[in-house]
Design a protein around this motif. Structure first.
Motif, PDB file in Angstrom:
ATOM      1  N   VAL A 168       0.678  -1.015  -0.096  1.00 24.72           N
ATOM      2  CA  VAL A 168      -0.276  -0.401  -0.537  1.00 24.72           C
ATOM      3  C   VAL A 168       0.716   1.223  -0.205  1.00 24.72           C
ATOM      4  O   VAL A 168       2.038   0.940   0.971  1.00 24.72           O
ATOM      5  CB  VAL A 168      -1.350   0.415   1.171  1.00 24.72           C
ATOM      6  CG1 VAL A 168      -1.938   1.166   1.063  1.00 24.72           C
ATOM      7  CG2 VAL A 168      -2.016  -1.106   0.929  1.00 24.72           C
ATOM      8  N   ARG A 169       0.354   1.913  -0.926  1.00 23.39           N
ATOM      9  CA  ARG A 169       2.160   3.099  -1.575  1.00 23.39           C
ATOM     10  C   ARG A 169       0.866   4.641  -1.872  1.00 23.39           C
ATOM     11  O   ARG A 169       0.505   4.220  -2.443  1.00 23.39           O
ATOM     12  CB  ARG A 169       2.851   2.862  -2.103  1.00 23.39           C
ATOM     13  CG  ARG A 169       3.171   1.571  -2.110  1.00 23.39           C
ATOM     14  CD  ARG A 169       4.960   1.088  -3.055  1.00 23.39           C
ATOM     15  NE  ARG A 169       6.107   0.635  -1.985  1.00 23.39           N
ATOM     16  CZ  ARG A 169       6.468  -0.592  -3.128  1.00 23.39           C
ATOM     17  NH1 ARG A 169       6.485  -0.918  -4.446  1.00 23.39           N
ATOM     18  NH2 ARG A 169       7.178  -1.935  -3.073  1.00 23.39           N
ATOM     19  N   ALA A 170       1.130   5.287  -0.621  1.00 18.86           N
ATOM     20  CA  ALA A 170       0.148   6.291  -1.457  1.00 18.86           C
ATOM     21  C   ALA A 170       1.102   7.028  -2.356  1.00 18.86           C
ATOM     22  O   ALA A 170       0.499   7.884  -3.286  1.00 18.86           O
ATOM     23  CB  ALA A 170       0.871   7.756   0.119  1.00 18.86           C
ATOM     24  N   GLN A 171       2.156   7.171  -2.897  1.00 22.09           N
ATOM     25  CA  GLN A 171       3.140   7.747  -3.786  1.00 22.09           C
ATOM     26  C   GLN A 171       4.358   6.490  -4.154  1.00 22.09           C
ATOM     27  O   GLN A 171       4.990   6.419  -3.685  1.00 22.09           O
ATOM     28  CB  GLN A 171       3.627   8.791  -3.459  1.00 22.09           C
ATOM     29  CG  GLN A 171       3.274   9.945  -2.987  1.00 22.09           C
ATOM     30  CD  GLN A 171       2.749  11.385  -4.020  1.00 22.09           C
ATOM     31  OE1 GLN A 171       3.312  10.896  -5.497  1.00 22.09           O
ATOM     32  NE2 GLN A 171       1.862  11.626  -4.238  1.00 22.09           N
ATOM     33  N   TYR A 172       4.327   6.455  -5.737  1.00 17.19           N
ATOM     34  CA  TYR A 172       5.326   5.841  -5.919  1.00 17.19           C
ATOM     35  C   TYR A 172       5.754   6.348  -7.185  1.00 17.19           C
ATOM     36  O   TYR A 172       5.589   7.092  -8.170  1.00 17.19           O
ATOM     37  CB  TYR A 172       5.155   4.395  -6.584  1.00 17.19           C
ATOM     38  CG  TYR A 172       5.689   3.256  -7.630  1.00 17.19           C
ATOM     39  CD1 TYR A 172       6.529   2.067  -5.940  1.00 17.19           C
ATOM     40  CD2 TYR A 172       6.075   3.253  -8.363  1.00 17.19           C
ATOM     41  CE1 TYR A 172       6.829   1.010  -7.052  1.00 17.19           C
ATOM     42  CE2 TYR A 172       7.172   2.489  -8.997  1.00 17.19           C
ATOM     43  CZ  TYR A 172       7.578   1.033  -7.944  1.00 17.19           C
ATOM     44  OH  TYR A 172       7.966   0.076  -8.484  1.00 17.19           O
ATOM     45  N   LEU A 173       7.052   6.727  -7.644  1.00 17.17           N
ATOM     46  CA  LEU A 173       8.282   7.613  -7.815  1.00 17.17           C
ATOM     47  C   LEU A 173       9.209   6.746  -8.107  1.00 17.17           C
ATOM     48  O   LEU A 173       9.943   5.924  -6.825  1.00 17.17           O
ATOM     49  CB  LEU A 173       8.911   9.427  -6.784  1.00 17.17           C
ATOM     50  CG  LEU A 173       7.312   9.706  -5.959  1.00 17.17           C
ATOM     51  CD1 LEU A 173       8.038  11.241  -5.660  1.00 17.17           C
ATOM     52  CD2 LEU A 173       6.245  10.055  -7.305  1.00 17.17           C
ATOM     53  N   GLY A 174       9.952   6.992  -9.462  1.00 16.60           N
ATOM     54  CA  GLY A 174      10.720   6.698 -10.332  1.00 16.60           C
ATOM     55  C   GLY A 174      10.879   7.524 -10.935  1.00 16.60           C
ATOM     56  O   GLY A 174      10.747   8.326 -11.858  1.00 16.60           O
ATOM     57  N   ALA A 175      12.189   7.824 -11.462  1.00 17.78           N
ATOM     58  CA  ALA A 175      13.063   7.914 -13.454  1.00 17.78           C
ATOM     59  C   ALA A 175      14.175   6.654 -13.516  1.00 17.78           C
ATOM     60  O   ALA A 175      14.312   6.200 -13.547  1.00 17.78           O
ATOM     61  CB  ALA A 175      13.944   9.453 -11.970  1.00 17.78           C
ATOM     62  N   LYS A 176      13.332   6.759 -14.620  1.00 20.77           N
ATOM     63  CA  LYS A 176      13.745   6.224 -15.416  1.00 20.77           C
ATOM     64  C   LYS A 176      14.579   6.266 -17.261  1.00 20.77           C
ATOM     65  O   LYS A 176      13.714   7.023 -17.435  1.00 20.77           O
ATOM     66  CB  LYS A 176      12.710   4.670 -16.502  1.00 20.77           C
ATOM     67  CG  LYS A 176      12.440   3.163 -17.219  1.00 20.77           C
ATOM     68  CD  LYS A 176      12.081   2.800 -17.463  1.00 20.77           C
ATOM     69  CE  LYS A 176      12.263   1.466 -17.890  1.00 20.77           C
ATOM     70  NZ  LYS A 176      12.699   1.438 -19.211  1.00 20.77           N
ATOM     71  N   LEU A 177      15.204   6.021 -17.034  1.00 21.37           N
ATOM     72  CA  LEU A 177      16.776   6.378 -17.809  1.00 21.37           C
ATOM     73  C   LEU A 177      17.182   5.425 -18.870  1.00 21.37           C
ATOM     74  O   LEU A 177      17.337   4.045 -19.406  1.00 21.37           O
ATOM     75  CB  LEU A 177      17.719   6.831 -17.457  1.00 21.37           C
ATOM     76  CG  LEU A 177      17.682   7.156 -16.068  1.00 21.37           C
ATOM     77  CD1 LEU A 177      19.209   7.676 -15.706  1.00 21.37           C
ATOM     78  CD2 LEU A 177      17.216   8.892 -16.007  1.00 21.37           C
ATOM     79  N   ASP A 178      16.574   5.903 -20.134  1.00 21.42           N
ATOM     80  CA  ASP A 178      16.510   4.987 -21.191  1.00 21.42           C
ATOM     81  C   ASP A 178      16.987   5.519 -22.372  1.00 21.42           C
ATOM     82  O   ASP A 178      17.503   5.635 -23.986  1.00 21.42           O
ATOM     83  CB  ASP A 178      14.547   4.321 -22.324  1.00 21.42           C
ATOM     84  CG  ASP A 178      13.613   3.984 -21.438  1.00 21.42           C
ATOM     85  OD1 ASP A 178      14.198   3.047 -20.641  1.00 21.42           O
ATOM     86  OD2 ASP A 178      12.795   4.104 -20.763  1.00 21.42           O
ATOM     87  N   HIS A 179      17.686   6.346 -22.104  1.00 15.86           N
ATOM     88  CA  HIS A 179      19.623   7.114 -23.294  1.00 15.86           C
ATOM     89  C   HIS A 179      19.976   6.233 -23.744  1.00 15.86           C
ATOM     90  O   HIS A 179      20.361   5.206 -23.280  1.00 15.86           O
ATOM     91  CB  HIS A 179      19.670   8.546 -22.776  1.00 15.86           C
ATOM     92  CG  HIS A 179      20.470   8.668 -20.994  1.00 15.86           C
ATOM     93  ND1 HIS A 179      19.829   7.440 -20.940  1.00 15.86           N
ATOM     94  CD2 HIS A 179      21.982   8.685 -21.014  1.00 15.86           C
ATOM     95  CE1 HIS A 179      20.442   7.881 -19.213  1.00 15.86           C
ATOM     96  NE2 HIS A 179      21.976   8.340 -20.019  1.00 15.86           N
ATOM     97  N   THR A 180      20.242   6.065 -25.013  1.00 10.93           N
ATOM     98  CA  THR A 180      21.741   5.091 -25.713  1.00 10.93           C
ATOM     99  C   THR A 180      22.676   5.486 -25.891  1.00 10.93           C
ATOM    100  O   THR A 180      22.976   5.116 -26.063  1.00 10.93           O
ATOM    101  CB  THR A 180      20.455   4.671 -27.291  1.00 10.93           C
ATOM    102  OG1 THR A 180      20.567   5.684 -27.985  1.00 10.93           O
ATOM    103  CG2 THR A 180      19.838   4.125 -26.775  1.00 10.93           C
TER     104      THR A 180
END
Length: 367
Positions: A116-128
């Protein structure tokens, strides 16, 4: 889907105006500019912006902001979603609380939940290609930009509340660094579970700087300010200081045992070797261990400079008055009559050695 009740012939609102809607019998306002921005991201986003009025499936109440490609970014900062709220004045001094964003989730029912999470934050980096200098999953700051003062500035504050009768049966963690997942041969140069940078600026504006501060806490069993479960191994350390700053410890210090230390420094071990080693690597003028009293040493025999003993008896002792004991027998004293003065030349040195030899023979320690 937004359900409007009792409203017809709505004019086209200007940016910043509000649409009036009802959920049940409670009115609420929807910011038109915010809705317009969300709808611009895709038609399905608008359909899930606000759930149906009562009932419906889980999907009816899920907000989904569809994926949007912002294209090539210009120089400087780009905010995909920006919400600015301004309060110009509190009601009365100390009576108002101002929250820019409040997000709560309520887990109810009788079933089990995995998360149970009020916020789920993330940064996904897909630069090649290229390099991202800094990637933050969460970046929080407090900005003091005017003449008013702030009593306490906290960038991130964590709070756990338990009203009962339910319990936290395992652990309550306010902050935790969770393990990293490595797939496809990826590596990390240095991993830090908790790190502080130069929090004191240049040292001229901050009176006291504490990189880690554990305030007084009580528990029913044991209270520990810092606990390490690092096991023994090559280049593995519980504490490691790579610089030359001093260390200060006011309480009793124990090494080698988890029992409460009795003395200012207690060292315990069960190895077939020396428990402690003092090595002075000075090449020309080294010194060993210095033992001293802050005042004049008493003449009585109850105060010791050095004591060597086992479970049976004391084997060797040097008293504060200068007397030396071996196996409980006094063999030398430096403050009582009958003992030669300190040696200042060869003759007096020979006299002192002969006195020590005679004392050892008298007590049957040598023959």
């Amino acid at each position: 889907m937004v359900e409007l009740t009792g409203v017809s012939d709505l004019p086209t609102p200007a940016t910043g105006d509000f649409l009036l809607a009802w959920r049940g019998s409670s009115p609420y306002r929807l910011n038109v500019s915010f809705i317009a921005n969300v709808l611009a991201m895709g038609t399905s986003a608008g359909a899930g912006l606000v759930g149906k009025n009562g009932g419906g499936t889980v999907q009816d109440h899920i907000n989904t902001l569809t994926t949007q490609n912002l294209g090539s970014l210009p120089r400087g900062s780009t905010n995909a979603v920006e919400i600015d709220k301004t309060a110009t004045q509190a009601a009365l001094d100390g009576t108002s609380q101002f929250y820019g964003l409040v997000n709560r989730v309520y887990a109810q029912g009788t079933r089990n939940y995995d998360f149970v999470r009020a916020q789920y934050l993330g940064a996904k980096l897909d630069h090649t290609a290229g390099t991202v200098a800094n990637a933050d999953g969460l970046h929080a700051f407090v900005w003091l930009g005017a003449a008013g003062n702030v009593t306490n500035a906290v960038a991130i504050a964590a709070h756990i509340r338990a009203d009962g009768p339910g319990d936290v049966t395992n652990e309550a963690l306010w902050f935790r660094a969770i393990d990293a997942d490595f797939v496809g041969g990826s590596t990390i140069n240095t991993a830090r579970g908790f790190s502080t940078g130069q929090i004191g600026g240049d040292g001229t504006n901050v009176t006291n700087a504490y990189c880690f501060d554990a305030e007084d806490t009580d528990a029913t069993s044991v209270t520990i300010a810092f606990r390490s479960s690092i096991s023994a191994g090559t280049n593995k350390y519980t504490l490691f200081s790579g610089n030359t700053a001093k260390s200060v410890h006011l309480g009793k210090f124990g090494i080698g045992s988890t029992t409460n230390p009795l003395w200012s420094l207690s060292v315990f071990d069960t190895i077939n070797n020396y428990v402690a080693d003092f090595n002075n690597a000075h090449a020309s003028s080294p010194f060993g261990i210095r033992i001293r009293y802050s005042a004049s040493a008493p003449e009585g025999g109850d105060n010791d400079f050095i004591v060597c003993s086992d479970t049976a008896s004391t084997k060797f002792a040097v008293k504060s008055g200068g007397a030396v004991f071996i196996q409980g027998l006094q063999i030398l004293t430096t403050r009582r009559t009958g003992c030669p003065a300190a040696a200042t030349d060869l003759a007096s040195a020979i006299t002192l050695v002969n006195f020590l030899r005679t004392s050892l023979i008298t007590h049957g320690l040598i023959s």
